[in-house]
Scaffold this active site. Structure first.
Site, PDB file in Angstrom:
ATOM      1  CB  CYS A  38      -9.787 -73.551  33.587  1.00 12.54           C
ATOM      2  SG  CYS A  38     -10.840 -74.250  32.326  1.00 12.54           S
ATOM      3  CE  LYS A  90     -22.588 -63.578  40.181  1.00 17.79           C
ATOM      4  NZ  LYS A  90     -21.413 -62.690  39.886  1.00 17.79           N
TER       5      LYS A  90
HETATM    6  P1  NAD Z   1     -14.100 -66.386  40.659  1.00 22.27           P
HETATM    7  O1  NAD Z   1     -14.157 -67.631  41.447  1.00 22.27           O
HETATM    8  O2  NAD Z   1     -13.464 -65.190  41.289  1.00 22.27           O
HETATM    9  O3  NAD Z   1     -15.581 -65.919  40.225  1.00 22.27           O
HETATM   10  C1  NAD Z   1     -16.489 -66.813  39.640  1.00 22.27           C
HETATM   11  C2  NAD Z   1     -17.904 -66.389  40.021  1.00 22.27           C
HETATM   12  O4  NAD Z   1     -18.056 -66.473  41.431  1.00 22.27           O
HETATM   13  C3  NAD Z   1     -18.230 -64.955  39.622  1.00 22.27           C
HETATM   14  O5  NAD Z   1     -19.532 -64.906  39.110  1.00 22.27           O
HETATM   15  C4  NAD Z   1     -18.122 -64.186  40.936  1.00 22.27           C
HETATM   16  O6  NAD Z   1     -19.033 -63.116  41.018  1.00 22.27           O
HETATM   17  C5  NAD Z   1     -18.472 -65.223  41.970  1.00 22.27           C
HETATM   18  N1  NAD Z   1     -17.734 -65.030  43.232  1.00 22.27           N
HETATM   19  C6  NAD Z   1     -16.469 -64.542  43.372  1.00 22.27           C
HETATM   20  N2  NAD Z   1     -16.112 -64.568  44.679  1.00 22.27           N
HETATM   21  C7  NAD Z   1     -17.155 -65.086  45.356  1.00 22.27           C
HETATM   22  C8  NAD Z   1     -17.392 -65.391  46.736  1.00 22.27           C
HETATM   23  N3  NAD Z   1     -16.471 -65.151  47.658  1.00 22.27           N
HETATM   24  N4  NAD Z   1     -18.579 -65.932  47.087  1.00 22.27           N
HETATM   25  C9  NAD Z   1     -19.516 -66.189  46.159  1.00 22.27           C
HETATM   26  N5  NAD Z   1     -19.355 -65.923  44.831  1.00 22.27           N
HETATM   27  C10 NAD Z   1     -18.186 -65.380  44.436  1.00 22.27           C
HETATM   28  O7  NAD Z   1     -13.375 -66.747  39.273  1.00 22.27           O
HETATM   29  P2  NAD Z   1     -12.873 -65.755  38.144  1.00 22.27           P
HETATM   30  O8  NAD Z   1     -11.665 -65.038  38.634  1.00 22.27           O
HETATM   31  O9  NAD Z   1     -13.998 -64.964  37.601  1.00 22.27           O
HETATM   32  O10 NAD Z   1     -12.451 -66.811  37.015  1.00 22.27           O
HETATM   33  C11 NAD Z   1     -11.199 -67.436  36.988  1.00 22.27           C
HETATM   34  C12 NAD Z   1     -11.234 -68.783  37.676  1.00 22.27           C
HETATM   35  O11 NAD Z   1     -12.210 -69.622  37.061  1.00 22.27           O
HETATM   36  C13 NAD Z   1      -9.920 -69.535  37.558  1.00 22.27           C
HETATM   37  O12 NAD Z   1      -9.652 -70.172  38.781  1.00 22.27           O
HETATM   38  C14 NAD Z   1     -10.184 -70.543  36.452  1.00 22.27           C
HETATM   39  O13 NAD Z   1      -9.362 -71.689  36.496  1.00 22.27           O
HETATM   40  C15 NAD Z   1     -11.609 -70.876  36.726  1.00 22.27           C
HETATM   41  N6  NAD Z   1     -12.269 -71.459  35.561  1.00 22.27           N
HETATM   42  C16 NAD Z   1     -12.486 -72.792  35.581  1.00 22.27           C
HETATM   43  C17 NAD Z   1     -13.069 -73.398  34.487  1.00 22.27           C
HETATM   44  C18 NAD Z   1     -13.314 -74.880  34.484  1.00 22.27           C
HETATM   45  O14 NAD Z   1     -13.977 -75.366  33.589  1.00 22.27           O
HETATM   46  N7  NAD Z   1     -12.811 -75.639  35.438  1.00 22.27           N
HETATM   47  C19 NAD Z   1     -13.435 -72.634  33.373  1.00 22.27           C
HETATM   48  C20 NAD Z   1     -13.209 -71.264  33.398  1.00 22.27           C
HETATM   49  C21 NAD Z   1     -12.617 -70.680  34.506  1.00 22.27           C
END
Ligand code: NAD
Length: 483
Positions: free
Chosen positions: A279, A171
């Site tokens: 991140c 997803k």
């Molecule tokens: P996000 O949390 O907005 O989205 C991630 C996933 O969750 C997506 O597939 C999205 O569709 C889904 N999603 C979003 N809101 C949701 C909700 N309310 N309920 C259920 N699912 C939901 O993250 P993003 O903006 O796409 O990515 C950036 C974030 O990811 C930053 O916080 C970054 O630090 C983090 N990140 C962390 C790592 C790590 O290894 N720790 C790696 C890459 C990115």
């Protein structure tokens, strides 16, 4: 183009009534329409995956990983095409997109070695009694991924999941769904049987349905901390095996004996790489003692990084507004803006792109929002500290714990920091301390919800379950405690 799902080895048009546009962040142009799949399409994907997984679990791991070898070769042959796709949907510069593909290929290489590294264990536990531990697949597994590495993060998960004998449903982020579809086609060309790698597009509604679905055994999530926590809680409540990596606020400590040029270049690369949307990006510089000479070089080098030239855009208008808002408020609050990237854009960049040049907020207090929040843009906040202990206290107090780094030429100071920093990934003179395979990627505290690894050796545990077999073939029959 209305983006299809990929189920059962083919593109399948979604019947969704809800959809959203997919935008090229470098031009603001709408490049596709993304249907937000209804729950009925999740049911169909899980059914197909479960059926395909039965046969996949029957073949040996040596046979399964042949697909991964072919996938590696295909990806290496098509780096340019894949990099262009990532750049169009995510905005990364071409070198950044290429780099993310090569890191993803390393995950394929690692999973390809499962026949060598996942052999299980055996021991004669009593005379003539042998105990063996074997690993078995879980069934249907799911990866839920963020926008910032649209091809690499799915490949943190899928290769080991598949090598371990599972089916995998991806997803992807609704902001970057094109790479996911391409991955499905590549797996197909690599000879992965239909139904084992599916793509299901959607938003919160489908994620919640994934967490609740009884046909799914495990979910790996990577994204922001609030969503990671919600997904982990919901999936675990439904009895699933969960891994969830969250957001970050990474601190880089500079002490007076740091090498000026190397430190400045490295800090700037960490802040501005992927426009700060990593991140692992440096976010706070803890300047210990008299390090103005390093900060001056950081400023000079960062001022030379140009949005629309050697740095990409923010992912969306909303992200641009959010990140710019931090700078607007810092300025309004009287903060020292050492570098103001607002409006700093390469002359030939599209005026509709979400560009924001690098920014530096100096002399921030540790409780300022720019020192505490995950800004996720090319913004460096500098906090001045008198001692290394003061810097460590600030780093330790932050709720995240993804990465932290120190710049020093003293092994003793470095070791002191390594022992006390409160993060899972520590850099010594390295601002993006990614532990590459076979070491696992992942932080501590609010950067990882729950325990266990998502990549590397520890992830073998996650994507499989063990069965212990105790057997005796000798006909000797004297009574024997516990045998
Ligand atoms: P996000 O949390 O907005 O989205 C991630 C996933 O969750 C997506 O597939 C999205 O569709 C889904 N999603 C979003 N809101 C949701 C909700 N309310 N309920 C259920 N699912 C939901 O993250 P993003 O903006 O796409 O990515 C950036 C974030 O990811 C930053 O916080 C970054 O630090 C983090 N990140 C962390 C790592 C790590 O290894 N720790 C790696 C890459 C990115």
């Amino acid at each position: 183009m209305r983006i299809p799902n990929y189920i059962g080895g083919e593109e399948v048009a979604s019947s969704a009534t809800r959809s959203m546009p997919v935008t090229n962040p470098g031009t603001g142009e709408i490049i596709a329409e993304l249907p937000l799949s209804p729950i009925s399409e999740l049911d169909a994907a899980v059914k197909v995956a479960a059926e395909a997984q039965k046969a996949w679990a029957e073949i040996t791991v040596k046979d399964r990983v042949q697909v991964l070898f072919r996938m590696k070769t295909l990806m290496e042959a098509e780096v340019e095409r894949l990099a262009e796709l990532i750049t169009v949907e995510n905005g990364k510069t071409m070198p950044e997109s290429r780099g993310s593909i090569l890191r993803a290929v390393e995950c394929l290489e690692f999973a390809s070695s499962l026949p060598q590294i996942g052999t299980g264990a055996g021991l004669e536990v009593s005379r003539g009694v042998e105990c063996r531990s074997h690993r078995f697949p879980l069934g249907v597994t799911v990866g839920i991924t963020p926008f910032n590495f649209p091809l690499m993060v799915p490949l943190w998960m899928a290769p080991l999941a598949l090598a371990s004998g599972n089916a995998f449903i991806l997803k992807p982020s609704e902001q970057t769904p094109l790479s996911a579809l391409e991955l499905a086609k590549l797996f197909d060309r690599a000879g992965l049987p239909a139904g084992l790698f599916s793509v299901l597009n959607g938003d919160r509604e489908i994620v919640e349905a994934i967490c609740d679905h009884p046909g799914i055994a495990a979910i790996a999530f990577v994204g922001s901390t609030p969503v990671a926590r919600a997904v982990h809680t919901r999936g675990a409540a439904a009895g699933k095996r969960m891994r969830a990596l969250g957001g970050a606020k990474n601190h880089l400590v500079v002490v007076p004996d740091a090498d000026t040029e190397m430190t400045a270049s490295n800090v700037v690369a960490s802040v501005t790489g992927c426009a700060g949307q990593r991140c692992m990006a440096a976010s706070v510089l803890l300047a210990v003692g008299e390090v103005d000479h390093v900060i001056d070089r950081v400023r000079e080098k960062m001022a030379a990084v140009v949005a629309g030239g050697d740095m990409g855009p923010m992912i969306s208008r909303a992200a641009w507004e959010r990140v710019s808002g931090y700078i607007d408020r810092a300025e309004a609050g009287g903060a020292t803006l050492l570098l103001d990237g607002r409006g700093q854009v390469a002359p030939d960049a599209s005026p509709e792109g979400y560009w924001l040049g690098p920014c530096i907020i100096d002399r921030a207090r540790p409780d300022h929002e720019s020192a505490c929040d995950e800004i996720f843009g090319p913004v460096l906040t500098i906090i001045r500290c008198d001692t290394l202990e003061e810097a460590l206290a600030i780093e330790n107090a932050n709720p995240y714990g993804n990465a932290a780094a120190i710049y020093t030429s003293s092994g003793k100071v470095a070791q002191h920091f390594v022992d006390r920093a409160g993060a899972g990934m520590i850099g010594v003179n390295i601002g993006v301390p990614v532990p590459r395979e076979p070491f696992a990627f992942g932080g501590w505290n609010d950067s990882r919800i729950g325990e266990g690894e998502i990549t590397g050796m520890g992830a073998i545990e996650f994507w499989s379950r063990s069965k212990k077999v105790t057997s005796k073939w000798s006909t000797e029959h004297s009574a024997n405690w516990m045998s």
